[in-house]
Design a protein around this motif. Structure first.
Motif, PDB file in Angstrom:
ATOM      1  N   VAL A 147      32.677  44.557  28.466  1.00 22.57           N
ATOM      2  CA  VAL A 147      33.152  45.645  27.618  1.00 22.57           C
ATOM      3  C   VAL A 147      33.379  46.844  28.535  1.00 22.57           C
ATOM      4  O   VAL A 147      32.458  47.269  29.238  1.00 22.57           O
ATOM      5  N   GLU A 148      34.598  47.378  28.534  1.00 20.94           N
ATOM      6  CA  GLU A 148      34.944  48.497  29.406  1.00 20.94           C
ATOM      7  C   GLU A 148      35.553  49.630  28.577  1.00 20.94           C
ATOM      8  O   GLU A 148      36.144  49.385  27.523  1.00 20.94           O
ATOM      9  N   ARG A 149      35.410  50.846  29.050  1.00 14.81           N
ATOM     10  CA  ARG A 149      36.082  51.978  28.402  1.00 14.81           C
ATOM     11  C   ARG A 149      37.569  51.933  28.743  1.00 14.81           C
ATOM     12  O   ARG A 149      37.948  51.634  29.886  1.00 14.81           O
ATOM     13  N   HIS A 150      38.404  52.246  27.752  1.00 18.80           N
ATOM     14  CA  HIS A 150      39.844  52.199  27.984  1.00 18.80           C
ATOM     15  C   HIS A 150      40.548  53.172  27.042  1.00 18.80           C
ATOM     16  O   HIS A 150      40.663  52.922  25.842  1.00 18.80           O
ATOM     17  N   GLU A 151      40.960  54.301  27.579  1.00 18.00           N
ATOM     18  CA  GLU A 151      41.718  55.294  26.825  1.00 18.00           C
ATOM     19  C   GLU A 151      41.032  55.668  25.505  1.00 18.00           C
ATOM     20  O   GLU A 151      41.638  55.681  24.435  1.00 18.00           O
ATOM     21  N   GLY A 152      39.752  55.981  25.597  1.00 12.83           N
ATOM     22  CA  GLY A 152      38.996  56.416  24.425  1.00 12.83           C
ATOM     23  C   GLY A 152      38.541  55.293  23.524  1.00 12.83           C
ATOM     24  O   GLY A 152      37.931  55.547  22.477  1.00 12.83           O
ATOM     25  N   GLN A 153      38.832  54.048  23.919  1.00 13.94           N
ATOM     26  CA  GLN A 153      38.403  52.896  23.131  1.00 13.94           C
ATOM     27  C   GLN A 153      37.649  51.933  24.058  1.00 13.94           C
ATOM     28  O   GLN A 153      37.238  52.307  25.153  1.00 13.94           O
ATOM     29  N   TYR A 154      37.474  50.683  23.608  1.00 14.06           N
ATOM     30  CA  TYR A 154      36.742  49.707  24.392  1.00 14.06           C
ATOM     31  C   TYR A 154      37.578  48.453  24.567  1.00 14.06           C
ATOM     32  O   TYR A 154      38.051  47.863  23.589  1.00 14.06           O
ATOM     33  N   LEU A 155      37.753  48.064  25.811  1.00 12.36           N
ATOM     34  CA  LEU A 155      38.480  46.851  26.153  1.00 12.36           C
ATOM     35  C   LEU A 155      37.458  45.732  26.306  1.00 12.36           C
ATOM     36  O   LEU A 155      36.564  45.818  27.154  1.00 12.36           O
ATOM     37  N   HIS A 333      27.038  42.000  29.381  1.00 13.68           N
ATOM     38  CA  HIS A 333      28.468  42.257  29.159  1.00 13.68           C
ATOM     39  C   HIS A 333      28.761  43.758  29.031  1.00 13.68           C
ATOM     40  O   HIS A 333      29.909  44.175  29.159  1.00 13.68           O
ATOM     41  N   LEU A 334      27.711  44.562  28.789  1.00 12.65           N
ATOM     42  CA  LEU A 334      27.892  46.014  28.698  1.00 12.65           C
ATOM     43  C   LEU A 334      27.716  46.716  30.044  1.00 12.65           C
ATOM     44  O   LEU A 334      27.821  47.943  30.122  1.00 12.65           O
ATOM     45  N   ALA A 335      27.457  45.950  31.094  1.00 11.24           N
ATOM     46  CA  ALA A 335      27.197  46.540  32.410  1.00 11.24           C
ATOM     47  C   ALA A 335      28.304  47.478  32.885  1.00 11.24           C
ATOM     48  O   ALA A 335      27.998  48.527  33.489  1.00 11.24           O
ATOM     49  N   PRO A 336      29.607  47.177  32.651  1.00 10.27           N
ATOM     50  CA  PRO A 336      30.643  48.111  33.117  1.00 10.27           C
ATOM     51  C   PRO A 336      30.534  49.513  32.520  1.00 10.27           C
ATOM     52  O   PRO A 336      31.062  50.475  33.081  1.00 10.27           O
ATOM     53  N   LEU A 337      29.821  49.645  31.396  1.00 12.40           N
ATOM     54  CA  LEU A 337      29.680  50.948  30.752  1.00 12.40           C
ATOM     55  C   LEU A 337      28.593  51.807  31.409  1.00 12.40           C
ATOM     56  O   LEU A 337      28.488  53.002  31.120  1.00 12.40           O
ATOM     57  N   LYS A 338      27.759  51.176  32.249  1.00 14.35           N
ATOM     58  CA  LYS A 338      26.689  51.876  32.973  1.00 14.35           C
ATOM     59  C   LYS A 338      25.794  52.687  32.026  1.00 14.35           C
ATOM     60  O   LYS A 338      25.616  53.898  32.172  1.00 14.35           O
ATOM     61  N   LEU A 339      25.212  51.984  31.075  1.00 14.68           N
ATOM     62  CA  LEU A 339      24.383  52.628  30.058  1.00 14.68           C
ATOM     63  C   LEU A 339      22.919  52.743  30.457  1.00 14.68           C
ATOM     64  O   LEU A 339      22.193  53.562  29.894  1.00 14.68           O
TER      65      LEU A 339
END
Length: 391
Positions: A147-155, A333-339
């Motif tokens: 799950v990645e951030r993409h233009e204010g949404q999530y890809l 799967h949330l790792a790209p968000l660096k939470l």
């Protein structure tokens, strides 16, 4: 992709009927020529995912249908082959009498069942009936890679294509992330090492010397079952067990919630279930305790080829080490968000990630129980409808 109506699901390949998608992740995400758009994407269809789907359905949101441009859509994707979440993988001797309290999901009761019925049968049947009753839009088996951030949404990249979502409700639980702590010499052990995820009942341990590691509910259940058939057993825990004699019931969901809420809101890892509830004294556990099965030993120092080096320096010979050491939240799967914080947890504000209210985590921290999933789903959907301005 064909139009998806509520209740539909999409197999991810010719082997869909044999194993969940989380056991076959080597192929990578499926290339998608189009990004399928949805307002709310729910990841996981266990108890938390179904509670979230119910609240979205009750709030008037509609199941996703590809190619239809409407506001207020949601979709549930699940890596399992069939309904039941992690419950369908529980060991075959776990009965409804020995599981933690199972609460009704919103809108449909579990119904009557015999205490001796297998949890791996009762709960998946209930989840199946629940899905069919409300006709939720669920796709399975679909594995989420990232799950990645993409233009204010999530890809969201999955084995079923790529999705663009305005909000995520993550409900992936813990079963796919068994935890085994490191001890020196583990690789040298000549016997068998198993985790609770591998446990298939006491017959695996007949006439074997078994070291059971862990101070939780699973450890005590395993010990009570395997001790009568094993050659010998030893139980190793980091701290003294906290036995709770409460007439067969755990603390209430509210008590458990309060015990872990402060930790997750500070960005710390959630407490284990047993840390929040204590060890429940069921009839079978009580009998095993009286028989001397739960003669707890302090944690060993190291693992040796023929067993474990105990705190007193002596070798306890073992054929099998059973690691009943719990699970970690499945959030890779949330790792790209660096939470994650430096303490290893995720700083939460209620059910949302602090500072990122369009990512809701249900089944994490205080919402890990069925009761917690119910109130967590209500709160998450109420917040998302407001944030996304969906009437």
């Amino acid at each position: 992709m064909n139009a998806l109506v509520p209740g539909a699901w999409s197999p991810s390949g010719p082997g869909w009927g044999t194993q969940p998608a989380w056991l076959s992740t080597s192929t990578g995400p499926k290339d998608s020529t189009i990004q399928h758009r949805v307002d709310v994407l729910v990841i996981g269809a266990g108890q938390a995912g179904l509670a979230a789907a119910h609240e979205l359905h009750r709030a008037g949101m509609r199941g996703f249908a590809d190619g239809v441009d409407i506001t207020g859509t949601y979709l549930v994707i699940d890596a399992e082959v069939r309904p039941g979440g992690a419950w369908q993988h529980r060991w075959p001797t776990l009965t409804m009498e020995t599981v933690n309290d199972i609460a009704d999901l919103p809108g449909l009761k579990v119904g009557e069942h015999n205490p001796t019925d297998l949890a791996s049968h009762v709960v998946p049947k209930y989840f199946t009936r629940y899905e069919e009753h409300f006709d939720f839009p669920i796709m399975r088996p679909v594995f989420v890679y990232s799950v990645e951030r993409h233009e204010g949404q999530y890809l969201v990249k999955t084995s079923g294509g790529t999705w663009l979502a305005r909000a995520i409700i993550n409900c992936t639980g813990t079963w796919t992330r068994p935890f085994v702590p490191y001890y020196p010499g583990q690789q040298s052990f000549r016997g068998i090492q198993l985790h609770t995820q591998d446990y298939r009942g006491p017959n695996q341990f007949t006439r074997r010397r078994v070291a059971v590691v862990g101070g939780g509910i699973s450890a005590t259940q395993h010990l009570a079952e395997l001790a009568p058939v094993a050659k010998s057993t030893a139980w190793y825990t980091r701290r003294e067990p906290n036995w709770i004699d409460s007439g067969g019931k755990l603390k209430t969901g509210m008590q458990v919630e309060e015990a872990v809420r402060a930790r997750v809101e500070a960005g710390l890892r959630p407490l284990s279930v047993v840390a929040a509830t204590g060890l429940l004294l069921t009839d079978s556990v009580r009998a095993a305790r009286e028989a001397g099965v739960f003669n707890r030993k302090p944690m060993f120092k190291a693992v040796e080829p023929d067993g474990v080096q105990q705190a007193n320096g002596r070798l306890w010979k073992a054929d099998i080490i059973l690691w009943a050491t719990g699970f970690r939240s499945e959030l890779r799967h949330l790792a790209p968000l660096k939470l994650r914080t430096s303490d290893g947890g995720i700083m939460m504000k209620g059910t949302a990630v602090a500072g990122e209210p369009t990512i809701q985590l249900i089944g994490y921290g205080p919402t890990a129980s069925t009761i917690g999933a119910r109130w967590g789903a209500r709160k998450a959907v109420r917040e998302l409808k407001s944030i996304l301005k969906i009437s």
